[in-house]
Write an enzyme that holds these catalytic residues in place. Structure first.
Site, PDB file in Angstrom:
ATOM      1  N   HIS A  56     -13.266  23.295  52.302  1.00  9.11           N
ATOM      2  CA  HIS A  56     -14.375  22.364  52.594  1.00  9.11           C
ATOM      3  C   HIS A  56     -13.860  20.937  52.570  1.00  9.11           C
ATOM      4  O   HIS A  56     -12.689  20.701  52.278  1.00  9.11           O
ATOM      5  CB  HIS A  56     -15.581  22.589  51.679  1.00  9.11           C
ATOM      6  CG  HIS A  56     -15.358  22.318  50.209  1.00  9.11           C
ATOM      7  ND1 HIS A  56     -14.450  23.011  49.442  1.00  9.11           N
ATOM      8  CD2 HIS A  56     -15.955  21.438  49.359  1.00  9.11           C
ATOM      9  CE1 HIS A  56     -14.508  22.572  48.191  1.00  9.11           C
ATOM     10  NE2 HIS A  56     -15.407  21.612  48.119  1.00  9.11           N
ATOM     11  N   HIS A  58     -14.598  18.102  50.817  1.00 12.66           N
ATOM     12  CA  HIS A  58     -14.567  17.178  49.678  1.00 12.66           C
ATOM     13  C   HIS A  58     -13.151  16.627  49.457  1.00 12.66           C
ATOM     14  O   HIS A  58     -12.155  17.310  49.708  1.00 12.66           O
ATOM     15  CB  HIS A  58     -15.076  17.864  48.411  1.00 12.66           C
ATOM     16  CG  HIS A  58     -16.571  18.021  48.380  1.00 12.66           C
ATOM     17  ND1 HIS A  58     -17.214  18.944  47.590  1.00 12.66           N
ATOM     18  CD2 HIS A  58     -17.548  17.353  49.051  1.00 12.66           C
ATOM     19  CE1 HIS A  58     -18.520  18.841  47.766  1.00 12.66           C
ATOM     20  NE2 HIS A  58     -18.756  17.891  48.667  1.00 12.66           N
ATOM     21  N   ASP A  60     -11.338  16.131  46.919  1.00 11.01           N
ATOM     22  CA  ASP A  60     -10.405  16.861  46.043  1.00 11.01           C
ATOM     23  C   ASP A  60      -9.957  18.185  46.671  1.00 11.01           C
ATOM     24  O   ASP A  60      -9.325  19.018  46.018  1.00 11.01           O
ATOM     25  CB  ASP A  60     -11.006  17.073  44.643  1.00 11.01           C
ATOM     26  CG  ASP A  60     -12.252  17.937  44.653  1.00 11.01           C
ATOM     27  OD1 ASP A  60     -13.106  17.739  45.530  1.00 11.01           O
ATOM     28  OD2 ASP A  60     -12.370  18.830  43.782  1.00 11.01           O
ATOM     29  N   HIS A  61     -10.288  18.363  47.977  1.00  6.04           N
ATOM     30  CA  HIS A  61      -9.861  19.561  48.719  1.00  6.04           C
ATOM     31  C   HIS A  61      -9.167  19.217  50.040  1.00  6.04           C
ATOM     32  O   HIS A  61      -8.325  19.966  50.501  1.00  6.04           O
ATOM     33  CB  HIS A  61     -11.052  20.487  48.969  1.00  6.04           C
ATOM     34  CG  HIS A  61     -11.641  20.984  47.682  1.00  6.04           C
ATOM     35  ND1 HIS A  61     -11.319  22.196  47.139  1.00  6.04           N
ATOM     36  CD2 HIS A  61     -12.465  20.368  46.796  1.00  6.04           C
ATOM     37  CE1 HIS A  61     -11.949  22.332  45.974  1.00  6.04           C
ATOM     38  NE2 HIS A  61     -12.650  21.235  45.741  1.00  6.04           N
ATOM     39  N   HIS A 114     -22.490  25.125  48.412  1.00  4.31           N
ATOM     40  CA  HIS A 114     -21.884  23.940  47.773  1.00  4.31           C
ATOM     41  C   HIS A 114     -21.830  22.821  48.814  1.00  4.31           C
ATOM     42  O   HIS A 114     -22.251  21.696  48.559  1.00  4.31           O
ATOM     43  CB  HIS A 114     -20.496  24.321  47.261  1.00  4.31           C
ATOM     44  CG  HIS A 114     -19.715  23.193  46.671  1.00  4.31           C
ATOM     45  ND1 HIS A 114     -20.067  22.547  45.511  1.00  4.31           N
ATOM     46  CD2 HIS A 114     -18.567  22.595  47.086  1.00  4.31           C
ATOM     47  CE1 HIS A 114     -19.185  21.605  45.236  1.00  4.31           C
ATOM     48  NE2 HIS A 114     -18.262  21.605  46.175  1.00  4.31           N
ATOM     49  N   ASP A 133     -14.799  25.986  46.101  1.00  5.77           N
ATOM     50  CA  ASP A 133     -15.790  25.632  45.078  1.00  5.77           C
ATOM     51  C   ASP A 133     -17.053  26.478  45.216  1.00  5.77           C
ATOM     52  O   ASP A 133     -18.143  26.050  44.838  1.00  5.77           O
ATOM     53  CB  ASP A 133     -16.187  24.149  45.202  1.00  5.77           C
ATOM     54  CG  ASP A 133     -15.096  23.216  44.707  1.00  5.77           C
ATOM     55  OD1 ASP A 133     -14.077  23.694  44.192  1.00  5.77           O
ATOM     56  OD2 ASP A 133     -15.286  21.986  44.839  1.00  5.77           O
ATOM     57  N   HIS A 171     -11.008  25.221  40.710  1.00  6.61           N
ATOM     58  CA  HIS A 171     -11.084  24.387  39.496  1.00  6.61           C
ATOM     59  C   HIS A 171     -10.936  25.218  38.236  1.00  6.61           C
ATOM     60  O   HIS A 171     -11.348  26.381  38.196  1.00  6.61           O
ATOM     61  CB  HIS A 171     -12.434  23.648  39.412  1.00  6.61           C
ATOM     62  CG  HIS A 171     -12.608  22.559  40.418  1.00  6.61           C
ATOM     63  ND1 HIS A 171     -12.237  21.254  40.183  1.00  6.61           N
ATOM     64  CD2 HIS A 171     -13.126  22.585  41.670  1.00  6.61           C
ATOM     65  CE1 HIS A 171     -12.523  20.516  41.258  1.00  6.61           C
ATOM     66  NE2 HIS A 171     -13.063  21.309  42.180  1.00  6.61           N
TER      67      HIS A 171
END
Ligand code: ZN
Ligand code: FE
Length: 255
Positions: A56, A58, A60-61, A114, A133, A171
């Site tokens: 996805h 985001h 942090d991805h 999400h 996530d 995570h």
């Protein structure tokens, strides 16, 4: 095994993953949370990055997409539904696609909830899933862009994978998830045993990822909406699974 997986600690509590196709040497980074540790892992293994598989958009991805693409010239694969916000995307994939990664076929599973365009990657030959996530050990992603019903359907799609599937979550949230899980399913013996195991691992700094479909099915309250213990604890005895999931997610948000 047709692939080798290397799990990489990134940022505060993210995991990045390198997937190496043994037959061809193709190497994918599943998401790009942080460039330096991904490059260090590539160097340690002597692998060359050929692909990025994004779950996805985001940061942090997908935050390392552009730097890694500039450095390696790799091909970036992501959800067609999210093509507008996956940096550097080259190949757009959708539900049921079999993406050819080296000599390995990777099945795309759409798992909105999400985010609206979240996807999971399932390496069928090796029975390995990368779920980003969407599903965590004892948890699930927050509903930023989807409804409880969408997320429930997404989680059930993942739960339909074989019991022994190795599940890589993005995570290390397991200890916090465990503290919540036991409040909504206090009598679950498998959960009690798992919490002891988790405490042991974490006290030694050992990851609790990967997990498996069977372990989550037995202990993760977010995929256990039919559990009587859970239903009774949250005051929804006999309720519809979506309602039970929605209430469980809401309680976790305020935990
Ligand atoms: Zn996310
Ligand atoms: Fe994340």
């Amino acid at each position: 095994m047709t692939i080798e997986v290397l799990q990489i600690a990134c940022l505060d509590d993210n995991y990045g993953f390198l997937v190496h196709d043994n037959a061809t040497g193709a190497t994918a980074s599943v998401d790009t949370p942080e460039v330096a540790p991904i490059n260090a892992a590539l160097e340690a293994k002597g692998w060359k990055l050929t692909h990025i598989l994004n779950t996805h958009h985001h940061a942090d991805h997908a935050g390392g997409n552009e730097a890694l693409k500039a450095q390696w010239g790799c091909t970036i694969v992501g959800a067609a539904n999210d093509a507008h916000r996956i940096p550097g995307i080259d190949v757009q994939v959708s539900e049921g696609d079999l993406y050819e990664f080296g000599a390995t076929k990777v099945k795309v599973i759409e798992v909105p909830g999400h985010t609206s365009g979240h996807i999971a990657y399932y390496f069928e030959q090796d029975d390995v899933a990368f779920v980003g996530d969407t599903l965590f050990a004892l948890g699930c992603g927050r509903l930023f862009e989807g409804t409880a019903e969408q997320m429930w359907v997404s989680l059930e799609k993942l739960m339909a994978l074989p019991d022994a599937t190795t599940v890589y979550c993005a995570h290390e949230y397991t200890e916090a998830n465990a503290a919540f899980a036991i409040t909504v399913e206090p009598d679950n013996l498998a959960l009690q045993a798992r919490i002891e195991e988790i405490a042991k691992l974490r006290s030694q700094g050992i990851p609790t990822v990967p997990t498996s479909i069977s372990l989550e099915r037995a202990t993760n309250p977010f995929v256990r909406a039919t559990s009587a213990d859970l239903q009774n604890t949250i005051g929804l005895t006999g309720a519809d699974p979506v309602a039970v999931f929605a209430e469980t997610r809401k309680r976790k948000d305020h935990f």
